[in-house]
Design an enzyme around this catalytic site. Structure first.
Site, PDB file in Angstrom:
ATOM      1  N   HIS A   1     -12.555   7.660  -7.183  1.00 31.51           N
ATOM      2  CA  HIS A   1     -13.202   7.352  -8.761  1.00 31.51           C
ATOM      3  C   HIS A   1     -13.839   5.650  -8.516  1.00 31.51           C
ATOM      4  O   HIS A   1     -14.034   5.732 -10.023  1.00 31.51           O
ATOM      5  CB  HIS A   1     -11.641   7.376  -8.990  1.00 31.51           C
ATOM      6  CG  HIS A   1     -10.785   6.361  -9.062  1.00 31.51           C
ATOM      7  ND1 HIS A   1      -9.800   6.523  -7.507  1.00 31.51           N
ATOM      8  CD2 HIS A   1     -10.450   5.142  -9.385  1.00 31.51           C
ATOM      9  CE1 HIS A   1      -9.119   5.832  -7.589  1.00 31.51           C
ATOM     10  NE2 HIS A   1      -9.072   4.381  -8.201  1.00 31.51           N
TER      11      HIS A   1
ATOM     12  N   LYS B   1     -11.015   2.037   0.723  1.00 38.21           N
ATOM     13  CA  LYS B   1     -10.250   0.301   1.667  1.00 38.21           C
ATOM     14  C   LYS B   1      -9.109   1.112   1.599  1.00 38.21           C
ATOM     15  O   LYS B   1      -8.444   1.404   0.910  1.00 38.21           O
ATOM     16  CB  LYS B   1     -10.380  -0.709   0.207  1.00 38.21           C
ATOM     17  CG  LYS B   1     -10.003  -1.660   0.821  1.00 38.21           C
ATOM     18  CD  LYS B   1     -11.512  -2.694   1.577  1.00 38.21           C
ATOM     19  CE  LYS B   1     -11.011  -3.575   2.320  1.00 38.21           C
ATOM     20  NZ  LYS B   1     -10.397  -3.110   3.210  1.00 38.21           N
TER      21      LYS B   1
ATOM     22  N   LYS C   1      -2.060   2.024  -4.647  1.00 39.12           N
ATOM     23  CA  LYS C   1      -1.511   0.658  -4.081  1.00 39.12           C
ATOM     24  C   LYS C   1      -3.243  -0.502  -4.768  1.00 39.12           C
ATOM     25  O   LYS C   1      -2.478  -1.315  -6.139  1.00 39.12           O
ATOM     26  CB  LYS C   1      -1.530   0.056  -3.029  1.00 39.12           C
ATOM     27  CG  LYS C   1      -1.334  -0.645  -2.153  1.00 39.12           C
ATOM     28  CD  LYS C   1      -1.459  -1.716  -0.789  1.00 39.12           C
ATOM     29  CE  LYS C   1      -0.607  -0.737  -0.135  1.00 39.12           C
ATOM     30  NZ  LYS C   1      -0.654  -1.126   0.857  1.00 39.12           N
TER      31      LYS C   1
ATOM     32  N   LYS D   1      -7.648   5.300   4.473  1.00 40.26           N
ATOM     33  CA  LYS D   1      -7.044   4.765   5.882  1.00 40.26           C
ATOM     34  C   LYS D   1      -8.060   5.298   6.945  1.00 40.26           C
ATOM     35  O   LYS D   1      -8.203   6.475   7.097  1.00 40.26           O
ATOM     36  CB  LYS D   1      -5.794   5.316   5.516  1.00 40.26           C
ATOM     37  CG  LYS D   1      -4.424   4.378   6.769  1.00 40.26           C
ATOM     38  CD  LYS D   1      -4.616   2.641   5.891  1.00 40.26           C
ATOM     39  CE  LYS D   1      -3.639   2.221   6.528  1.00 40.26           C
ATOM     40  NZ  LYS D   1      -2.655   1.049   5.481  1.00 40.26           N
TER      41      LYS D   1
ATOM     42  N   SER E   1      -7.917  -9.060   1.283  1.00 40.38           N
ATOM     43  CA  SER E   1      -9.428  -8.153   1.363  1.00 40.38           C
ATOM     44  C   SER E   1     -10.655  -8.414   1.117  1.00 40.38           C
ATOM     45  O   SER E   1     -11.002  -8.532   0.459  1.00 40.38           O
ATOM     46  CB  SER E   1      -8.854  -6.717   2.172  1.00 40.38           C
ATOM     47  OG  SER E   1      -8.507  -6.849   3.314  1.00 40.38           O
TER      48      SER E   1
END
Ligand code: GLU
Length: 471
Positions: free
Chosen positions: A66, A71, A95, A107, A364
Site C-alpha cells: 500500500h 521494508k 509495525k 521480510k 532505518s
C-alpha cells in the site's frame, strides 16, 4: 512455533489481526486484502565454496504494497522457513504503519548457520543472495529495502549495498537499497542500538502515563524497577544496558540459550556481556546465581519482563505462571495468541512488539532518507543553531550581569549532531505512537488491550490508504 502451542507464528499474527479487525468498521473484504501476503519468493542458489558447490535456500516476502518501498530485515538462521518469513513480513506492515514510517512490510531469511562459515564465505553467499533478490525485483531503494535481523548485521548490509551498486551503477540512490549499513558506507549514527533505544523510549512513555502504570499495578518511574531480560543479542543487550545505566532500573536476571544469571540486587549488563563475549556462555560469571537452562526464570517475580530473542517463548504452557506486571516485547512475536489471552485475563500489561520494537525500522527510515538526500543530518543547520545559541547566551548574560555556566551553557552552545537528531526523532516517534495506540484503546469498548489497539490503529491507517487507491 513452540511445540506446546496449537497455533503457528503466522496464525498467531493473523488471529491478532482478526481480533482487531472485528473491533472496527471496515468495508467488506478490505480486512482480507490488508491481511494477505502479496508476494513471496523462494530462491535456491548454488555458491562455489570449499572446492565444490553448496545450494542455499532463501525467502523474501512482500506482505503489503500500500506504500512503497516495502521494508524489513533479513535473518540468517537454520530454523528459518517460509511461514516464519510471512509472519514477520506481516508484522512489519503493521509495525511501520503504527509508528508512521511510510513503508509496506517485508521480510527475508536465508536458511544458514552463519557461525559455520568464514567472513569471506559469508560475503560470497550474501552477494549471491543479493543477485537472486535483484533478479526477481525483491531489492531496490524504491522497491524493497532489507535491513539486519537475527544473524545478520552491518557488514552483511554493506555487502548487499555494494553488490546492488555494482548491478545498478547509474542508480544514484543505490545505497538506499538496504539499511543498517556501517556509518562509513552510507549508514546512520544510532542505528545499531536503535531497537533497544526504542524499547527504552517506549517504556519511558508508559511510565509517563500514570493511569497505565497504575493499571499494571506499578507506580513511579523505571528507577529501581526489577527487570528480567531474555536474550542478550543486539536488542536485549542495548535495552538492558540503557535501563540499567540511564534509568536506574535493576536487571535482576538475564536469560540466554545455555542458562540464566540471577541477582536480585541487579546485574551489571556490561560485565555480563563482556563475560559472554569472552567465554561464549553465561556459566562461570561471578556475583550471580547461574541457573542452567534458565527458561523457568521467565516465571520469576519481577516488574517488567523483556523477551528480546525469539518468537513463541511465552505460550499457553507458561503464560499462567508469569509473575511480571508488564511484558515489554522487544522481540518479534514472543507471546503466542493463546498466551496473550491468558495474560490479558491476568491483567498483565503488554507493550506489543509491533509498537515496542519499531525503533529499528524507524531509524532505518532515517538512514534511507539520508541516503536519498545524500546529506548527513545536521550538516546544514548545526553551526547555525550554535550561532543562535551564542546570540541568546550573549543577551542572557548581559541581562543577568553574570556568566551562564554549566549544562545550560553547554546546551545553548551545542548544535545538534546526527546522533542527537536521530534520538530526538526516535523519541518523538515512540511517544506519538504510544499516544495513538492509547487513544484507540480508550475510545473503543470492543478493545481490551494494547496489542489489539495497536493492530486496530494500523488497520485503520492502511484501510484509509486503500480507500484512496484504485484496486
Ligand atoms: N529487523 C528489524 C525489525 O524486525 C528492522 C527492520 C528494518 O530496519 O527494516 O523490525
Amino acid at each position: 512455533m513452540s511445540s506446546s502451542d496449537q497455533t503457528s507464528f503466522l496464525e498467531n499474527v493473523n488471529l491478532c489481526f482478526d481480533r482487531a479487525a472485528a473491533a472496527i468498521e471496515l468495508p467488506s473484504g478490505l480486512a482480507q486484502q490488508i491481511r494477505t501476503c502479496n508476494a513471496i519468493c523462494e530462491v535456491k542458489f548454488g555458491v562455489e565454496l570449499r572446492g565444490g558447490y553448496e545450494v542455499f535456500t532463501g525467502w523474501r516476502a512482500t506482505h503489503s504494497e500500500h506504500v512503497l518501498p516495502v521494508k524489513g530485515g533479513i535473518r540468517y538462521a537454520t530454523f528459518a522457513d517460509q511461514q516464519e518469513v510471512e509472519a514477520l513480513a506481516a508484522l512489519m506492515t503493521y509495525k511501520c504503519s503504527i509508528v508512521n514510517v511510510p513503508y509496506g512490510g517485508s521480510k527475508g531469511a536465508l536458511k544458514i548457520d552463519p557461525k559455520k562459515y568464514t567472513q569471506d564465505e559469508l560475503e560470497h553467499i550474501t552477494r549471491r543472495f543479493t543477485q537472486e533478490l535483484d533478479k526477481r525485483g525483491f531489492i531496490g531503494p524504491g522497491l524493497n529495502v532489507p535491513a539486519p535481523d537475527m544473524g545478520t548485521g552491518q557488514r552483511m548490509m554493506a555487502w548487499m549495498a555494494d553488490e546492488y551498486q555494482r548491478l545498478h551503477p547509474t542508480d544514484i540512490n543505490a545505497r538506499g537499497c538496504v539499511t543498517g549499513k556501517p556509518v562509513h558506507f552510507g549508514g546512520i549514527q544510532g542505528r545499531t542500538e536503535a531497537t533497544g533505544r526504542g524499547v527504552q523510549y517506549g517504556l519511558r512513555e508508559f511510565f509517563r502515563n500514570p493511569d497505565d502504570v497504575k493499571s499494571a499495578g506499578l507506580e513511579g518511574t523505571l528507577e529501581g524497577k526489577k527487570i528480567i531480560v531474555q536474550g542478550l543479542g543486539n536488542v536485549g543487550y542495548h535495552a538492558a544496558k540503557f535501563f540499567e545505566e540511564e534509568d536506574g532500573a535493576k536487571i535482576i536476571a538475564i536469560l540466554e540459550r545455555d542458562g540464566a544469571l540471577l541477582n536480585e540486587e541487579g546485574l551489571s549488563v556490561e560485565a555480563v556481556f563482556a563475560h559472554k563475549q569472552e567465554k561464549g556462555c553465561m556459566e562461570g560469571f561471578s556475583g550471580a546465581q547461574f541457573v542452567p537452562g534458565g527458561a523457568e526464570l521467565l516465571e520469576h517475580p519481577c516488574d517488567i519482563l523483556v523477551p528480546a530473542a525469539m518468537e513463541g517463548v511465552i505460550t499457553q504452557e507458561n503464560a499462567g505462571n508469569i509473575k511480571a506486571k508488564v511484558i515489554a516485547e522487544a522481540a518479534n512475536g514472543p507471546v503466542s495468541y493463546e498466551a496473550d489471552r491468558i495474560l490479558n485475563e491476568k491483567c498483565v500489561f503488554i507493550l506489543p512488539d509491533a509498537y515496542l520494537n519499531a525503533g529499528g525500522v524507524t531509524v532505518s527510515y532515517f538512514e534511507w532518507l539520508k541516503n536519498l538526500s545524500h546529506v548527513r543530518f545536521g550538516r546544514m543547520d548545526r553551526r547555525y543553531e550554535e550561532a543562535q545559541g551564542q546570540a541568546i547566551l550573549d543577551v542572557l548574560e548581559q541581562a543577568l550581569g553574570k556568566p551562564v555556566e554549566g549544562a545550560a551553557r553547554d546546551s545553548l552552545l551545542t548544535g545538534p549532531d546526527e546522533l542527537t537528531l536521530v534520538r530526538s526523532g526516535l523519541d518523538d516517534t515512540m511517544r506519538e505512537a504510544y499516544g495513538e495506540i492509547r487513544e484507540v484503546h480508550l475510545s473503543n469498548d470492543k478493545i481490551n488491550d494494547r496489542r489489539t489497539a495497536a493492530f486496530a490503529l494500523s488497520i485503520k491507517k492502511i484501510a484509509a490508504i486503500y480507500e484512496s487507491m484504485e484496486l
